[in-house]
Design an enzyme around this catalytic site. Structure first.
Site, PDB file in Angstrom:
ATOM      1  N   ASP A  28       8.722  12.762  61.499  1.00 38.40           N
ATOM      2  CA  ASP A  28       8.588  11.536  61.148  1.00 38.40           C
ATOM      3  C   ASP A  28       7.999  10.868  62.390  1.00 38.40           C
ATOM      4  OD1 ASP A  28       8.860   9.324  59.603  1.00 38.40           O
ATOM      5  OD2 ASP A  28      10.962   8.973  59.690  1.00 38.40           O
ATOM      6  N   ASN A  30       4.798   9.219  62.720  1.00 35.64           N
ATOM      7  CA  ASN A  30       3.181   9.061  62.692  1.00 35.64           C
ATOM      8  C   ASN A  30       2.797   7.764  62.762  1.00 35.64           C
ATOM      9  OD1 ASN A  30       3.149  11.990  62.736  1.00 35.64           O
ATOM     10  ND2 ASN A  30       2.351  12.190  60.504  1.00 35.64           N
ATOM     11  N   GLY A  31       3.291   7.020  61.826  1.00 34.55           N
ATOM     12  CA  GLY A  31       2.744   5.502  61.520  1.00 34.55           C
ATOM     13  C   GLY A  31       3.310   4.720  62.834  1.00 34.55           C
ATOM     14  N   HIS A  45      -1.395  10.021  61.710  1.00 32.91           N
ATOM     15  CA  HIS A  45      -1.313  11.312  60.593  1.00 32.91           C
ATOM     16  C   HIS A  45      -1.875  12.530  61.392  1.00 32.91           C
ATOM     17  CE1 HIS A  45       1.060   9.504  57.929  1.00 32.91           C
ATOM     18  NE2 HIS A  45       0.398   8.655  57.470  1.00 32.91           N
ATOM     19  N   GLU A  75       8.850  10.857  47.209  1.00 31.63           N
ATOM     20  CA  GLU A  75       8.766   9.362  47.251  1.00 31.63           C
ATOM     21  C   GLU A  75       7.480   9.096  48.152  1.00 31.63           C
ATOM     22  OE1 GLU A  75      11.623  11.256  48.004  1.00 31.63           O
ATOM     23  OE2 GLU A  75      12.293  10.767  45.769  1.00 31.63           O
ATOM     24  N   ASN A  76       6.663   9.632  48.666  1.00 34.47           N
ATOM     25  CA  ASN A  76       5.754   9.166  49.719  1.00 34.47           C
ATOM     26  C   ASN A  76       4.424   8.794  48.752  1.00 34.47           C
ATOM     27  OD1 ASN A  76       6.160  11.424  52.535  1.00 34.47           O
ATOM     28  ND2 ASN A  76       6.512   9.319  52.309  1.00 34.47           N
ATOM     29  N   ARG A  79       3.393   5.058  49.053  1.00 37.74           N
ATOM     30  CA  ARG A  79       2.605   4.516  49.758  1.00 37.74           C
ATOM     31  C   ARG A  79       1.284   4.192  49.488  1.00 37.74           C
ATOM     32  NH1 ARG A  79       3.965   7.519  55.346  1.00 37.74           N
ATOM     33  NH2 ARG A  79       6.176   7.702  55.193  1.00 37.74           N
ATOM     34  N   ARG A 202      18.658   9.948  58.846  1.00 37.42           N
ATOM     35  CA  ARG A 202      18.806  10.127  57.454  1.00 37.42           C
ATOM     36  C   ARG A 202      18.014  11.464  56.920  1.00 37.42           C
ATOM     37  NH1 ARG A 202      16.358   5.202  57.608  1.00 37.42           N
ATOM     38  NH2 ARG A 202      14.005   5.089  57.271  1.00 37.42           N
ATOM     39  N   LEU A 203      18.451  12.064  55.697  1.00 40.05           N
ATOM     40  CA  LEU A 203      17.785  13.180  55.236  1.00 40.05           C
ATOM     41  C   LEU A 203      16.598  12.890  54.442  1.00 40.05           C
ATOM     42  CD1 LEU A 203      20.434  15.909  54.205  1.00 40.05           C
ATOM     43  CD2 LEU A 203      18.729  16.090  55.876  1.00 40.05           C
ATOM     44  N   GLU A 215      23.070  22.463  61.300  1.00 40.46           N
ATOM     45  CA  GLU A 215      23.330  21.595  62.137  1.00 40.46           C
ATOM     46  C   GLU A 215      22.066  20.467  62.147  1.00 40.46           C
ATOM     47  OE1 GLU A 215      25.994  21.708  64.290  1.00 40.46           O
ATOM     48  OE2 GLU A 215      26.684  23.337  63.207  1.00 40.46           O
TER      49      GLU A 215
HETATM   50  C1  IPE Z   1      10.398  11.568  55.276  1.00 38.81           C
HETATM   51  O1  IPE Z   1      10.001  10.528  55.804  1.00 38.81           O
HETATM   52  C2  IPE Z   1       9.288  12.553  54.694  1.00 38.81           C
HETATM   53  C3  IPE Z   1       8.467  13.214  55.492  1.00 38.81           C
HETATM   54  C4  IPE Z   1       8.668  13.529  56.707  1.00 38.81           C
HETATM   55  C5  IPE Z   1       7.488  13.717  54.785  1.00 38.81           C
HETATM   56  P1  IPE Z   1       9.601   9.158  55.604  1.00 38.81           P
HETATM   57  O2  IPE Z   1       9.054   8.098  56.529  1.00 38.81           O
HETATM   58  O3  IPE Z   1       8.977   9.217  54.019  1.00 38.81           O
HETATM   59  O4  IPE Z   1      11.256   8.605  55.151  1.00 38.81           O
HETATM   60  P2  IPE Z   1      11.979   7.397  55.125  1.00 38.81           P
HETATM   61  O5  IPE Z   1      10.996   6.506  54.114  1.00 38.81           O
HETATM   62  O6  IPE Z   1      11.800   6.637  56.213  1.00 38.81           O
HETATM   63  O7  IPE Z   1      13.244   7.519  54.814  1.00 38.81           O
HETATM   64  C1  IPE Z   2       5.636  10.846  58.890  1.00 39.02           C
HETATM   65  O1  IPE Z   2       5.347   9.712  59.573  1.00 39.02           O
HETATM   66  C2  IPE Z   2       4.786  11.515  57.850  1.00 39.02           C
HETATM   67  C3  IPE Z   2       4.843  11.299  56.438  1.00 39.02           C
HETATM   68  C4  IPE Z   2       6.093  10.842  56.206  1.00 39.02           C
HETATM   69  C5  IPE Z   2       3.954  12.042  55.906  1.00 39.02           C
HETATM   70  P1  IPE Z   2       5.394   8.342  58.833  1.00 39.02           P
HETATM   71  O2  IPE Z   2       4.120   8.133  58.103  1.00 39.02           O
HETATM   72  O3  IPE Z   2       6.831   8.175  58.089  1.00 39.02           O
HETATM   73  O4  IPE Z   2       5.701   7.430  60.011  1.00 39.02           O
HETATM   74  P2  IPE Z   2       6.546   6.246  60.296  1.00 39.02           P
HETATM   75  O5  IPE Z   2       8.018   6.422  59.789  1.00 39.02           O
HETATM   76  O6  IPE Z   2       5.876   5.056  59.579  1.00 39.02           O
HETATM   77  O7  IPE Z   2       6.528   5.947  61.665  1.00 39.02           O
HETATM   78 MG    MG Z   3       8.638   7.840  58.264  1.00 38.45          MG
END
Ligand code: IPE
Ligand code: IPE
Ligand code: MG
Length: 255
Positions: A28, A30-31, A45, A75-76, A79, A202-203, A215
């Site tokens: 998590d 990248n954004g 990404h 859930e992605n 986006r 969170r998971l 763990e």
């Molecule tokens: C969890 O990250 C999914 C992946 C790493 C692929 P998200 O960025 O989608 O999770 P939330 O929305 O913050 O819970």
């Molecule tokens: C994780 O990075 C990659 C995926 C969930 C695909 P994010 O894209 O969720 O990056 P943030 O959480 O917005 O920084």
């Molecule tokens: Mg994220």
């Protein structure tokens, strides 16, 4: 299923001597990595894919048998379409560019998550990666793509329900092992360690069934910055934990 804990007493202190057999990572941040640099999320990404390559190399070098990477959640899809398209494109690029090297290194690729709503070209690439590497015996790379734990459990229950209706299975014969065998992760040991980068605690619908005794290590670093040093830091944290699996300390059993 729940493994038997292995421990060793060093100077009277109970230590976990096991390095994890299975590490799962929620990649998590990248954004946020991109945003902090005034760059579009897509660049974050792309840099994330570099970190994936390094994580796979590190797992191989450290003898970790299973590495699961959460790459795209069920859930992605919510986006913006452009970002979803970018993530689909990156998966395709990764498999096209890296599959031959992974195969050469003896990595076995498995993919968990739903397949029915993926485009045919992605589906066939995923199948190609699994089929080509099927007999490899070094690191097992499990890619969680289009994966959501509730979706996985639901699909498993549907398959079990069908068997009950057909008379192939008695409801009383349903055990935790049988449920395990119907999950996408059938045959893969439960994760010993789950790492999440980016500081979120969170998971996010990852491996809910399999994480019963995992763990957890939550790290502030954003995924593109996750390097070998960060990986080793998480493993060090894991090594300091005492896993009890509902029992008591082994020294208390001994005394
Ligand atoms: C969890 O990250 C999914 C992946 C790493 C692929 P998200 O960025 O989608 O999770 P939330 O929305 O913050 O819970
Ligand atoms: C994780 O990075 C990659 C995926 C969930 C695909 P994010 O894209 O969720 O990056 P943030 O959480 O917005 O920084
Ligand atoms: Mg994220």
């Amino acid at each position: 299923m729940i493994p038997v804990p292995s421990r060793q007493t060093v100077s009277g202190k109970v230590m976990s001597v096991r390095s994890p057999e299975h590490v799962a990572i929620i990649m998590d941040g990248n954004g946020r990595w991109a945003k902090a640099r005034g760059l579009p999320r897509s660049i974050g990404h792309r840099r994330g894919v570099e970190a994936v390559r390094e994580a796979v190399r590190t797992a191989g070098a450290l003898g970790i048998r299973y590495l699961t990477l959460f790459a795209f959640s069920s859930e992605n899809w919510s986006r913006p379409a452009e970002e979803v398209g970018e993530l689909m494109g990156l998966l395709k690029l990764f498999i096209r560019r890296d599959l031959a090297d992974l195969h050469k290194e003896g990595v076995r690729v498995r993919v968990i998550g739903a397949r029915n709503n993926l485009s045919p070209d992605i589906r066939s690439l995923l199948e190609e990666a699994e089929n080509l590497t099927r007999n490899n015996t070094s690191t097992n790379l499990v890619i969680a793509f289009n994966y959501g734990a509730r979706d996985e459990v639901t699909r498993a229950m549907q398959r079990i329900g069908e068997k009950i209706v057909l008379g192939e299975l008695e409801p009383k014969a349903l055990t935790a092992e049988l449920i395990d065998a119907h999950m996408d992760t059938a045959g893969i040991p439960d994760p010993d360690l789950i790492i999440r980068t980016s500081g979120e605690l969170r998971l996010s619908n990852f491996l809910l069934w399999q994480a019963a005794y995992s763990e957890f290590v939550f790290m502030p670093c954003l995924w593109p910055d996750f390097d070998r040093k960060a990986f080793e830091e998480a493993l060090k944290d894991f090594a300091s934990r005492e896993r009890r699996f509902g029992s008591v300390s082994s020294c208390e059993i001994a005394s």
